[in-house]
Design a protein around this motif. Structure first.
Motif, mmCIF file in Angstrom:
data_model
loop_
_atom_site.group_PDB
_atom_site.id
_atom_site.type_symbol
_atom_site.label_atom_id
_atom_site.label_comp_id
_atom_site.label_asym_id
_atom_site.label_seq_id
_atom_site.Cartn_x
_atom_site.Cartn_y
_atom_site.Cartn_z
ATOM 1 N N VAL A 1 6.857 -0.571 -3.749
ATOM 2 C CA VAL A 1 7.739 0.145 -2.528
ATOM 3 C C VAL A 1 8.658 -0.017 -2.277
ATOM 4 C CG1 VAL A 1 4.595 0.680 -2.231
ATOM 5 C CG2 VAL A 1 6.275 -0.469 -0.704
ATOM 6 N N GLU A 2 9.119 1.971 -2.402
ATOM 7 C CA GLU A 2 10.360 1.980 -1.470
ATOM 8 C C GLU A 2 10.390 2.483 -0.648
ATOM 9 O OE1 GLU A 2 12.970 3.992 -4.357
ATOM 10 O OE2 GLU A 2 13.089 2.541 -5.575
ATOM 11 N N ILE A 3 11.080 1.433 0.853
ATOM 12 C CA ILE A 3 11.878 2.057 2.107
ATOM 13 C C ILE A 3 12.392 2.830 2.639
ATOM 14 C CG2 ILE A 3 8.817 1.022 2.769
ATOM 15 C CD1 ILE A 3 10.536 -1.684 3.940
ATOM 16 N N PRO A 4 12.825 3.696 2.286
ATOM 17 C CA PRO A 4 14.253 4.563 2.575
ATOM 18 C C PRO A 4 14.068 4.619 3.617
ATOM 19 C CG PRO A 4 12.731 6.162 0.840
ATOM 20 C CD PRO A 4 12.525 4.592 1.221
ATOM 21 N N PHE A 5 15.709 4.340 4.300
ATOM 22 C CA PHE A 5 15.786 4.506 5.689
ATOM 23 C C PHE A 5 17.044 5.053 5.808
ATOM 24 C CE2 PHE A 5 15.461 4.823 10.373
ATOM 25 C CZ PHE A 5 14.556 5.143 10.726
ATOM 26 N N ALA A 6 18.128 5.662 5.082
ATOM 27 C CA ALA A 6 19.236 5.663 5.475
ATOM 28 C C ALA A 6 19.865 6.521 6.299
ATOM 29 C CB ALA A 6 20.181 6.572 4.467
ATOM 30 N N VAL A 7 20.816 6.381 7.592
ATOM 31 C CA VAL A 7 21.076 7.583 8.774
ATOM 32 C C VAL A 7 22.188 7.726 9.034
ATOM 33 C CG1 VAL A 7 21.032 7.340 11.119
ATOM 34 C CG2 VAL A 7 19.960 5.628 10.217
ATOM 35 N N PHE B 1 0.840 -1.075 0.250
ATOM 36 C CA PHE B 1 -0.234 0.169 0.172
ATOM 37 C C PHE B 1 0.976 1.437 -0.295
ATOM 38 C CE2 PHE B 1 -1.797 3.263 2.644
ATOM 39 C CZ PHE B 1 -2.815 3.562 2.195
ATOM 40 N N SER B 2 0.448 2.503 -0.945
ATOM 41 C CA SER B 2 1.034 4.019 -0.968
ATOM 42 C C SER B 2 -0.157 4.592 -0.395
ATOM 43 C CB SER B 2 2.399 3.639 -2.039
ATOM 44 O OG SER B 2 2.743 4.605 -2.132
ATOM 45 N N GLY B 3 0.202 5.510 0.465
ATOM 46 C CA GLY B 3 -0.769 6.939 -0.106
ATOM 47 C C GLY B 3 -0.167 7.667 0.574
ATOM 48 N N LYS B 4 -0.420 9.169 -0.507
ATOM 49 C CA LYS B 4 -0.245 10.715 0.393
ATOM 50 C C LYS B 4 -1.105 11.208 0.720
ATOM 51 C CE LYS B 4 2.075 14.378 -1.704
ATOM 52 N NZ LYS B 4 2.821 15.122 -2.967
ATOM 53 N N ALA B 5 -1.042 12.018 1.828
ATOM 54 C CA ALA B 5 -2.561 12.538 2.277
ATOM 55 C C ALA B 5 -1.867 13.898 2.669
ATOM 56 C CB ALA B 5 -2.569 11.435 3.522
ATOM 57 N N LYS B 6 -2.603 15.104 3.475
ATOM 58 C CA LYS B 6 -2.514 16.244 3.620
ATOM 59 C C LYS B 6 -3.068 15.846 5.407
ATOM 60 C CE LYS B 6 -1.195 19.307 0.540
ATOM 61 N NZ LYS B 6 0.527 19.763 0.761
ATOM 62 N N ALA C 1 -2.114 22.425 20.962
ATOM 63 C CA ALA C 1 -1.299 23.269 19.529
ATOM 64 C C ALA C 1 -1.227 22.542 18.186
ATOM 65 C CB ALA C 1 0.706 22.639 19.693
ATOM 66 N N SER C 2 -1.448 22.775 16.730
ATOM 67 C CA SER C 2 -1.926 22.455 15.532
ATOM 68 C C SER C 2 -0.888 22.303 14.582
ATOM 69 C CB SER C 2 -3.711 22.513 15.198
ATOM 70 O OG SER C 2 -3.675 22.363 13.803
ATOM 71 N N HIS C 3 -1.029 21.563 13.458
ATOM 72 C CA HIS C 3 0.128 21.970 12.771
ATOM 73 C C HIS C 3 -0.109 21.152 11.422
ATOM 74 C CE1 HIS C 3 3.221 22.941 15.204
ATOM 75 N NE2 HIS C 3 2.749 21.927 16.255
ATOM 76 N N ASP C 4 -0.354 21.833 10.225
ATOM 77 C CA ASP C 4 -0.502 21.167 8.724
ATOM 78 C C ASP C 4 0.218 20.636 8.220
ATOM 79 O OD1 ASP C 4 -3.246 21.859 9.000
ATOM 80 O OD2 ASP C 4 -2.229 24.117 8.299
ATOM 81 N N VAL C 5 0.455 18.494 7.755
ATOM 82 C CA VAL C 5 1.933 17.931 7.214
ATOM 83 C C VAL C 5 1.106 17.393 6.219
ATOM 84 C CG1 VAL C 5 2.938 18.016 9.803
ATOM 85 C CG2 VAL C 5 1.401 16.815 8.911
ATOM 86 N N THR C 6 2.449 16.677 5.714
ATOM 87 C CA THR C 6 1.795 15.867 4.908
ATOM 88 C C THR C 6 2.608 14.251 4.658
ATOM 89 O OG1 THR C 6 2.166 17.578 2.206
ATOM 90 C CG2 THR C 6 2.212 15.321 2.264
ATOM 91 N N ALA C 7 1.436 13.405 4.713
ATOM 92 C CA ALA C 7 2.267 12.189 5.309
ATOM 93 C C ALA C 7 2.267 11.270 3.711
ATOM 94 C CB ALA C 7 1.029 11.794 6.672
ATOM 95 N N ASN C 8 3.045 10.870 3.799
ATOM 96 C CA ASN C 8 3.647 9.263 3.010
ATOM 97 C C ASN C 8 3.786 8.515 3.239
ATOM 98 O OD1 ASN C 8 4.212 10.462 0.163
ATOM 99 N ND2 ASN C 8 5.185 12.067 1.454
ATOM 100 N N ILE C 9 2.252 7.348 3.225
ATOM 101 C CA ILE C 9 2.573 6.068 3.733
ATOM 102 C C ILE C 9 2.565 4.641 3.604
ATOM 103 C CG2 ILE C 9 1.758 4.611 5.493
ATOM 104 C CD1 ILE C 9 -0.015 7.150 6.662
ATOM 105 N N ARG C 10 4.369 3.901 3.590
ATOM 106 C CA ARG C 10 3.805 3.128 3.166
ATOM 107 C C ARG C 10 4.169 1.626 3.327
ATOM 108 N NH1 ARG C 10 9.318 5.524 -0.750
ATOM 109 N NH2 ARG C 10 7.839 7.439 -1.888
ATOM 110 N N ILE C 11 3.574 0.424 3.169
ATOM 111 C CA ILE C 11 3.360 -0.914 3.807
ATOM 112 C C ILE C 11 3.706 -1.858 2.651
ATOM 113 C CG2 ILE C 11 1.540 -2.623 4.980
ATOM 114 C CD1 ILE C 11 -0.319 0.233 6.098
ATOM 115 N N GLN C 12 4.701 -2.532 3.277
ATOM 116 C CA GLN C 12 4.481 -3.902 2.779
ATOM 117 C C GLN C 12 4.049 -4.653 3.626
ATOM 118 O OE1 GLN C 12 9.010 -4.130 2.570
ATOM 119 N NE2 GLN C 12 9.166 -3.005 -0.082
ATOM 120 N N LYS C 13 3.179 -5.202 3.109
ATOM 121 C CA LYS C 13 2.235 -5.926 4.679
ATOM 122 C C LYS C 13 3.097 -7.422 4.658
ATOM 123 C CE LYS C 13 -2.471 -8.293 5.327
ATOM 124 N NZ LYS C 13 -3.424 -9.316 4.176
#
Length: 262
Positions: A248-254, A59-64, A72-84
C-alpha cells in the motif's frame, strides 16, 4: 470543549469517518450470564480474546460513507490504508471524485491536508490530547478502524467479563477511559464504547456484516457515533473493496501554496 481527533477531522473537512447505528441486542434480562467474580488476570483476558484479532501487516479499504455533523449530512467516499503499527492514511472524496481532505497519522505525528481550504497541519501525536484523553493511543485508533480488540485497553487490572451462549461483554477502566466491548460467538466485536470519565464525551462504534477476505474476518459495515458538548458526529461506512497484506502507498505531498496552520 474537548473533542476527539476523529471529530476534529470530520469537522475539518468530512475527513475521518465516525459511526452511527446500533447493533440489535437481546433483552439483557433474557440472557443467562456467567459473570466472572472480581478482577480478571490481565494475561488471561488478553490471551483469551487477542487470538481472535485480525493478524495482518497492511490493510486497504474503500467505502461509501455518510457523515453527519449535528443536523448536516454529507455523502463521501473514504479510502483507508493502514501499515500496521506504522501509519493510518485516509483520503476522502466528495462529488465528482474531488478529494477534499487527507490525513496521515503515525505513532509520532498527525498530519492533515484540508484541500478545500488549502491548509496543512503537522503536529506531534500528542496534539490529539488537546481533544481527548491521553489514554487514546495510536494502537487504539488502529484497532478501532479494523475492528480489533485493543490489547492496550485490556492491559489494566480493572477488567470484568460477562458471557452468555452467544455473547461476551468486556468492561474495564484504564487511564480515565471506560470501555465496553460486545463480542459475537467468534469473539469479534459488534460493539465498542469508549467514555472519558468526568467529561461529557463518548464514542460508540458498531461492526456488522462480517465477511471473510483472504482468510480475514472483517465487518463490511462500520458505524461510529461521537458526542460532546453541543456536538454530535455520526458516520456510517459500507465497504465495497477490501484488501489485506498487499503493498500500500500512503502519499502525502504538501503543495507549496498551502498555508500551514499552527
Amino acid at each position: 470543549m474537548r473533542k476527539s481527533i476523529l471529530i476534529k477531522t470530520a469537522l475539518f473537512s468530512l475527513m475521518i469517518v465516525l459511526l452511527s447505528g446500533c447493533h440489535s441486542k437481546k433483552n439483557a434480562a433474557s440472557r443467562k450470564k456467567n459473570m466472572s467474580k472480581g478482577t480478571i488476570e490481565n494475561n488471561n483476558v488478553i490471551n483469551t480474546f487477542e487470538v481472535s484479532n485480525l493478524n495482518y501487516f497492511t490493510f486497504s479499504g474503500k467505502a461509501k460513507a455518510k457523515v453527519s455533523l449535528n443536523k448536516a449530512s454529507h455523502d463521501v467516499t473514504a479510502n483507508i490504508r493502514i501499515q500496521k503499527d506504522k501509519a493510518i492514511w485516509i483520503s476522502v472524496t466528495a462529488l465528482l471524485g474531488i478529494e477534499v481532505a487527507r490525513v496521515l497519522i503515525t505513532p509520532d505525528s498527525v498530519k492533515i491536508l484540508n484541500k478545500l481550504q488549502s491548509t496543512y497541519i503537522s503536529k506531534p501525536f500528542s496534539y490529539i490530547y488537546n481533544y481527548t484523553s491521553e489514554g487514546v493511543t495510536f494502537d487504539i485508533l488502529q484497532d478501532l478502524l479494523v475492528g480489533n480488540i485493543s490489547s492496550n485497553l485490556l492491559r489494566t487490572e480493572n477488567v470484568q467479563v460477562a458471557s452468555s451462549e452467544d455473547d461476551v461483554q468486556i468492561i474495564g477502566i484504564k487511564d480515565d477511559l471506560t470501555f465496553n466491548y460486545g463480542l459475537n460467538e467468534s469473539h469479534r466485536p459488534y460493539l465498542f464504547k469508549l467514555t472519558e470519565n468526568g467529561v461529557n464525551q463518548n464514542m460508540e462504534a458498531t461492526y456488522r456484516n462480517y465477511t471473510t477476505v483472504n482468510g480475514h474476518g472483517f465487518p463490511q459495515v462500520f458505524s461510529l457515533q461521537a458526542q460532546g458538548d453541543n456536538i454530535e458526529v455520526k458516520a456510517n461506512l459500507e465497504y465495497s473493496k477490501l484488501e489485506f497484506n498487499e503493498n500500500v502507498e500512503i502519499p502525502f505531498a504538501v503543495p507549496s501554496r498551502y498555508k500551514v496552520i499552527n
